[in-house]
Design a protein around this motif. Structure first.
Motif, mmCIF file in Angstrom:
data_model
loop_
_atom_site.group_PDB
_atom_site.id
_atom_site.type_symbol
_atom_site.label_atom_id
_atom_site.label_comp_id
_atom_site.label_asym_id
_atom_site.label_seq_id
_atom_site.Cartn_x
_atom_site.Cartn_y
_atom_site.Cartn_z
ATOM 1 N N ALA A 59 0.832 -1.207 0.000
ATOM 2 C CA ALA A 59 0.000 0.000 0.000
ATOM 3 C C ALA A 59 0.862 1.251 0.000
ATOM 4 N N ALA A 60 1.945 1.224 0.766
ATOM 5 C CA ALA A 60 2.847 2.380 0.793
ATOM 6 C C ALA A 60 3.513 2.571 -0.565
ATOM 7 N N PHE A 61 3.883 1.480 -1.238
ATOM 8 C CA PHE A 61 4.474 1.569 -2.572
ATOM 9 C C PHE A 61 3.474 2.161 -3.565
ATOM 10 N N ALA A 62 2.203 1.738 -3.461
ATOM 11 C CA ALA A 62 1.192 2.222 -4.400
ATOM 12 C C ALA A 62 0.976 3.726 -4.259
ATOM 13 N N LYS A 63 1.067 4.247 -3.042
ATOM 14 C CA LYS A 63 0.834 5.675 -2.826
ATOM 15 C C LYS A 63 2.045 6.518 -3.209
ATOM 16 N N ALA A 64 3.243 6.022 -2.915
ATOM 17 C CA ALA A 64 4.453 6.808 -3.168
ATOM 18 C C ALA A 64 5.019 6.608 -4.560
ATOM 19 N N GLY A 65 4.581 5.596 -5.264
ATOM 20 C CA GLY A 65 5.117 5.336 -6.599
ATOM 21 C C GLY A 65 6.156 4.236 -6.575
ATOM 22 N N TRP A 66 6.161 3.437 -7.627
ATOM 23 C CA TRP A 66 7.011 2.249 -7.616
ATOM 24 C C TRP A 66 8.495 2.595 -7.676
ATOM 25 N N CYS A 67 8.879 3.601 -8.436
ATOM 26 C CA CYS A 67 10.301 3.928 -8.580
ATOM 27 C C CYS A 67 10.844 4.560 -7.301
ATOM 28 N N LEU A 68 10.132 5.534 -6.770
ATOM 29 C CA LEU A 68 10.563 6.195 -5.538
ATOM 30 C C LEU A 68 10.617 5.202 -4.382
ATOM 31 N N SER A 69 9.637 4.315 -4.300
ATOM 32 C CA SER A 69 9.598 3.331 -3.213
ATOM 33 C C SER A 69 10.761 2.356 -3.314
ATOM 34 N N LEU A 70 11.052 1.920 -4.531
ATOM 35 C CA LEU A 70 12.158 0.987 -4.731
ATOM 36 C C LEU A 70 13.477 1.607 -4.285
ATOM 37 N N LEU A 71 13.715 2.857 -4.680
ATOM 38 C CA LEU A 71 14.965 3.524 -4.316
ATOM 39 C C LEU A 71 15.072 3.734 -2.814
ATOM 40 N N LEU A 72 13.962 4.132 -2.165
ATOM 41 C CA LEU A 72 14.006 4.381 -0.721
ATOM 42 C C LEU A 72 14.232 3.092 0.046
ATOM 43 N N LEU A 73 13.587 2.003 -0.374
ATOM 44 C CA LEU A 73 13.776 0.736 0.324
ATOM 45 C C LEU A 73 15.214 0.256 0.205
ATOM 46 N N LEU A 74 15.808 0.396 -0.976
ATOM 47 C CA LEU A 74 17.204 0.010 -1.144
ATOM 48 C C LEU A 74 18.116 0.874 -0.285
ATOM 49 N N LEU A 75 17.817 2.168 -0.206
ATOM 50 C CA LEU A 75 18.622 3.069 0.622
ATOM 51 C C LEU A 75 18.522 2.694 2.092
ATOM 52 N N LEU A 76 17.321 2.379 2.550
ATOM 53 C CA LEU A 76 17.134 1.965 3.942
ATOM 54 C C LEU A 76 17.885 0.675 4.235
ATOM 55 N N ALA A 77 17.881 -0.246 3.283
ATOM 56 C CA ALA A 77 18.605 -1.501 3.478
ATOM 57 C C ALA A 77 20.096 -1.248 3.625
ATOM 58 N N VAL A 78 20.643 -0.364 2.813
ATOM 59 C CA VAL A 78 22.074 -0.073 2.870
ATOM 60 C C VAL A 78 22.434 0.607 4.184
ATOM 61 N N ILE A 79 21.658 1.611 4.594
ATOM 62 C CA ILE A 79 21.944 2.333 5.847
ATOM 63 C C ILE A 79 21.850 1.386 7.036
ATOM 64 N N SER A 80 20.836 0.542 7.047
ATOM 65 C CA SER A 80 20.676 -0.403 8.150
ATOM 66 C C SER A 80 21.816 -1.411 8.181
ATOM 67 N N TYR A 81 22.248 -1.858 7.002
ATOM 68 C CA TYR A 81 23.371 -2.805 6.958
ATOM 69 C C TYR A 81 24.654 -2.156 7.464
ATOM 70 N N ILE A 82 24.865 -0.885 7.165
ATOM 71 C CA ILE A 82 26.044 -0.177 7.665
ATOM 72 C C ILE A 82 26.068 -0.195 9.186
ATOM 73 N N THR A 83 24.940 0.117 9.815
ATOM 74 C CA THR A 83 24.905 0.156 11.271
ATOM 75 C C THR A 83 24.988 -1.242 11.886
ATOM 76 N N VAL A 84 24.540 -2.257 11.152
ATOM 77 C CA VAL A 84 24.716 -3.630 11.625
ATOM 78 C C VAL A 84 26.203 -3.984 11.692
ATOM 79 N N THR A 85 26.954 -3.581 10.676
ATOM 80 C CA THR A 85 28.398 -3.839 10.710
ATOM 81 C C THR A 85 29.068 -3.084 11.849
ATOM 82 N N TYR A 86 28.520 -1.942 12.229
ATOM 83 C CA TYR A 86 29.066 -1.201 13.373
ATOM 84 C C TYR A 86 28.848 -1.973 14.676
#
Length: 510
Positions: free
Chosen positions: A39-66
């Protein structure tokens, strides 16, 4: 990297394989919040949602390595302290002249030089250092107070939410309430959607109106809550590794649930074509999208307890990388197939799979009735296994807060029995008297969650690096050091934390 001998004695906990470790982390990260992503993807748009989810995954992985690097630093400092104690005992038996020479050699020459032969490897993950122990080791008094305030509020809030969400899901399936799925939406454990409703008038209704019994929905809710606590509460007295078979069973259920939804939507796209027409981007929906996605990769609070029993510590980075890649792929496939297969995506994705949502009266409609019940119990499958993991993490950190960890074995059995109860009973009491937890979800999941996922790992790794540099020097390699070692990444994550708080606040206000 080969396994190296550590000065610090290894933990006595039973170990488990890398596959089981993968399953533990997968179960901890993937919750019912994933069902709000389409539902969040449908409201925000597929391209914007895809980019934000990938960005969140990268940021979260960085802090996991910390977190991993800080845990290795804590092991190194403890190993250094143990080595100094061994030297002190050895030198005390020598002559005064030899002892003076030895002290001069050992205390003034950095350990970096003494251990060039590689006899000892300081940086290990053999001993489990919870985040609370690392905060005690690396932070000052003010920092420790802020840490425990943030950490305990978050974990208590999560346990309360999990208890209420599992109980309400089971209650709404058991009780005859019009169409059972109407109330399932309000049982969703999510840190981003807060649903209004007249809880009291709803709960005072009879659970089975057609029956002669007058047992209310509230009474059924409380009975299920007590049963849930009696079943899963005792697992808190054990270690995390004792729940591995439960974790594996739950992982199978989760994969099956995701696979069913994905297969149905792929079949719809193949036979009926594209029904949904989402935009590529809608910047006005970014706060709501961020609120739905920001905790999609949260595992930091329980990570030390999950990594310590791993048999092969050298595979930690690989396990976490594969977990993040697989989970991110699941999220994207689930959301992207859904927004194009359905003309309208429900806030709770499972509501799109009700039998009356399809025109097919044949085998698919009959199958969907079974799938509907299975997906309705999805919060039960996901949260029931996350509950003991988080409760054990809370118990371990309460031990660090109230007990002297160096004398842990000297405490009597009453103390060891009391701390698990302190982790279980407060969430039970709150969930027993109210199931409307929207304010608690908003506070614990948003602000305390940002602190645990982003802020605390940054400060832990910064102060752990500085402490190890002062004690051990810079010549001893840390094989668990994060790939994002530059201070630029620390500043970037802190800046992202500030932006996260802003977006979460906007989402809550709107």
């Amino acid at each position: 990297m080969q396994e190296a001998r550590s000065i610090y004695p290894p933990t006595n906990a039973d170990s488990y394989s890398n596959l089981v470790g993968f399953v533990f982390i997968f179960n901890l990260i993937v919750g019912t919040g994933a069902l709000t992503l389409p539902a969040a993807f449908a409201k925000a748009g597929w391209c914007l949602s895809l980019l934000l989810l990938l960005l969140l995954a990268v940021i979260s992985y960085i802090t996991v390595t910390y977190v991993i690097e800080a845990m290795a630093c804590a092991n190194a400092i403890k190993s250094w302290q143990n080595l100094q104690a061994l030297r002190h005992r050895r030198y005390s038996s020598e002559s005064q002249e030899e002892q003076q020479f030895a002290n001069t050699d050992s205390e003034t020459v950095p350990l970096t030089i003494q251990q060039q032969s590689g006899e000892f490897h300081y940086y290990q993950l053999t001993h489990k250092f919870e985040l609370g122990e690392m905060a005690t080791m690396f932070f000052n008094d003010f920092g420790r107070i802020l840490f425990y305030l943030c950490f305990i509020i978050y974990l208590y809030g999560d346990l309360t939410i999990y208890s209420a969400a599992v109980t309400r899901s089971l209650r709404d399936v058991i009780c005859d309430y019009g169409h059972k799925n109407i109330s399932i939406l309000s049982t969703l454990e999510t840190r981003s959607i807060y649903l209004p409703g007249d809880f009291e008038s709803n709960n005072n209704r009879a659970c089975w109106p057609q029956s002669e019994t007058t047992i209310s929905r509230k009474m059924i809710y409380r009975l299920i809550l007590m049963g849930f606590t009696l079943i899963f509460g005792p697992l808190v007295f054990c270690g995390i590794q004792k729940t591995k078979y439960l974790q594996i069973l739950t992982a199978i259920c989760r994969w099956l649930a995701f696979a069913l939804m994905i297969c149905i939507t792929i079949k719809m796209l193949a036979t009926d074509g594209k029904r949904g027409h989402p935009n590529a981007a809608n910047i006005y929906a970014i706060p709501a999208l961020f609120g739905a996605c920001v905790y999609s990769f949260m595992c930091h609070h329980s990570l030390p307890g999950l990594l310590a029993p791993l048999r092969s510590k050298c595979s930690v980075s690989s396990i976490l990388s594969i977990d993040y890649i697989v989970i991110c792929a699941f999220y994207l496939i689930l959301a992207l197939t859904g927004i194009f297969a359905f003309e309208h995506v429900q806030d709770l994705y499972t509501l799109n799979f009700l039998p009356d949502q399809f025109d097919d009266d044949g085998w698919l409609s009959q199958l969907l009735i079974v799938i509907d019940y299975f997906l309705s119990l999805f919060p039960v499958f996901t949260l029931s296994t996350s509950y003991p993991l988080i409760a054990i993490t809370l118990k371990n950190n309460l031990q660090t807060l109230f007990l002297d960890m160096s004398r842990l074995e000297s405490y009597n059995s009453f103390v060891c029995f009391l701390l698990p109860l302190l982790a279980i009973l407060p969430p039970f009491c709150v969930a027993f008297f109210t199931e409307n937890l929207s304010n608690l979800v908003a506070f614990t999941g948003s602000y305390a969650g940002v602190g645990i996922q982003y802020v605390i790992p940054v400060f832990l790794v910064y102060y752990s690096r500085r402490t190890c540099s002062e004690l051990l020097g810079s010549g001893i390699p840390n094989h668990f050091r994060s790939s994002f070692r530059s201070n630029f990444w620390l500043v970037l994550v802190l800046s992202w934390s500030g932006l996260s708080m802003l977006l979460v606040t906007i989402n809550l206000c709107t």
